[in-house]
Design a protein around this motif. Structure first.
Motif, mmCIF file in Angstrom:
data_model
loop_
_atom_site.group_PDB
_atom_site.id
_atom_site.type_symbol
_atom_site.label_atom_id
_atom_site.label_comp_id
_atom_site.label_asym_id
_atom_site.label_seq_id
_atom_site.Cartn_x
_atom_site.Cartn_y
_atom_site.Cartn_z
ATOM 1 N N ALA A 156 -6.162 6.629 2.133
ATOM 2 C CA ALA A 156 -5.320 6.152 3.239
ATOM 3 C C ALA A 156 -6.156 5.456 4.312
ATOM 4 C CB ALA A 156 -4.543 7.318 3.839
ATOM 5 N N TYR A 167 2.025 1.309 -6.746
ATOM 6 C CA TYR A 167 1.451 0.591 -5.598
ATOM 7 C C TYR A 167 0.177 -0.139 -5.981
ATOM 8 C CZ TYR A 167 -1.752 4.528 -4.319
ATOM 9 O OH TYR A 167 -2.719 5.503 -4.291
ATOM 10 N N LYS A 168 -0.541 0.356 -6.972
ATOM 11 C CA LYS A 168 -1.728 -0.363 -7.431
ATOM 12 C C LYS A 168 -1.336 -1.677 -8.115
ATOM 13 C CE LYS A 168 -5.246 3.092 -8.052
ATOM 14 N NZ LYS A 168 -6.337 3.384 -8.967
ATOM 15 N N HIS A 228 2.237 9.457 -2.106
ATOM 16 C CA HIS A 228 1.463 10.363 -1.252
ATOM 17 C C HIS A 228 2.245 10.710 0.015
ATOM 18 C CE1 HIS A 228 -1.779 9.082 -3.850
ATOM 19 N NE2 HIS A 228 -1.626 7.832 -3.456
ATOM 20 N N TYR A 266 3.454 3.587 -1.526
ATOM 21 C CA TYR A 266 2.357 4.513 -1.205
ATOM 22 C C TYR A 266 2.928 5.840 -0.700
ATOM 23 C CZ TYR A 266 -2.284 6.000 0.295
ATOM 24 O OH TYR A 266 -3.474 6.687 0.438
ATOM 25 N N LEU A 302 -6.263 1.597 4.024
ATOM 26 C CA LEU A 302 -5.057 0.773 4.021
ATOM 27 C C LEU A 302 -5.077 -0.332 5.066
ATOM 28 C CD1 LEU A 302 -2.248 3.386 3.313
ATOM 29 C CD2 LEU A 302 -3.497 1.935 1.705
ATOM 30 N N PRO A 304 -6.360 7.489 -6.573
ATOM 31 C CA PRO A 304 -5.559 6.911 -5.492
ATOM 32 C C PRO A 304 -6.412 6.118 -4.510
ATOM 33 C CG PRO A 304 -5.867 9.255 -5.123
ATOM 34 C CD PRO A 304 -6.489 8.933 -6.460
ATOM 35 N N VAL A 333 1.399 6.234 -8.282
ATOM 36 C CA VAL A 333 0.132 5.596 -7.903
ATOM 37 C C VAL A 333 0.020 4.241 -8.594
ATOM 38 C CG1 VAL A 333 -2.390 5.745 -8.105
ATOM 39 C CG2 VAL A 333 -1.085 7.751 -7.367
ATOM 40 N N THR A 380 3.778 0.056 1.516
ATOM 41 C CA THR A 380 3.849 1.316 2.265
ATOM 42 C C THR A 380 4.906 2.238 1.678
ATOM 43 O OG1 THR A 380 3.085 0.178 4.249
ATOM 44 C CG2 THR A 380 4.149 2.306 4.570
#
Length: 144
Positions: free
Chosen positions: A61, A17-18, A89, A85, A64, A58, A14, A82
């Motif tokens: 979705a 991607y953050k 997930h 992510y 996004l 998170p 997590v 992507t």
């Protein structure tokens, strides 16, 4: 962004991607966080949380598509985000791939946060009701 040979923890995935989202937002013009908050009908602190790798919460979705549009992700940035992510997930991404792409509706800025939230809520409720109606009609067609 590469991970060590060991499998990353969910928190590390997590955070990856953050971290990318934070880098992208930082490269965009000032006001991007506020525009993103308005588009998501959230406050700026929510945007700060979803872009901060230190917070394990998170990114939903459902947000996004709006994040990609408001932050103007390039094709390469979107692909990398992507990928990260999906690593964090995998079940959500599988569901996203099977779902149809949801269009993003750009609403005008009414110059007042309360009015913007109200407008967003009204349009969102309309779209949900419309989707439910269409779904009900499709279900009727499937029944023997």
């Amino acid at each position: 962004m590469a991970f060590p040979a060991a499998s990353p923890t969910p928190q590390d995935a997590v955070a990856a991607y953050k971290r990318l989202l934070a880098e992208i937002i930082d490269r965009r013009p000032s006001g991007t966080r506020q525009r993103l908050a308005s588009a998501l009908a959230k406050n700026r602190s929510f945007v700060s949380q979803i872009a901060n790798p230190a917070y394990p919460t998170p990114i939903p979705a459902s947000h996004l598509a709006q994040i990609f549009e408001v932050c103007r992700f390039s094709a390469a940035e979107r692909q990398e985000f992507t990928r990260l992510y999906a690593r964090a997930h995998p079940k959500k991404m599988l569901a996203e791939k099977t779902a149809r792409m949801q269009p993003v509706v750009a609403l005008p800025d009414l110059g007042d946060d309360a009015k913007n939230r109200t407008l967003h809520g009204l349009v969102s409720a309309f779209v949900r009701d419309l989707a439910r109606l269409i779904g009900d009609e499709r279900e009727k067609g499937k029944r023997p």
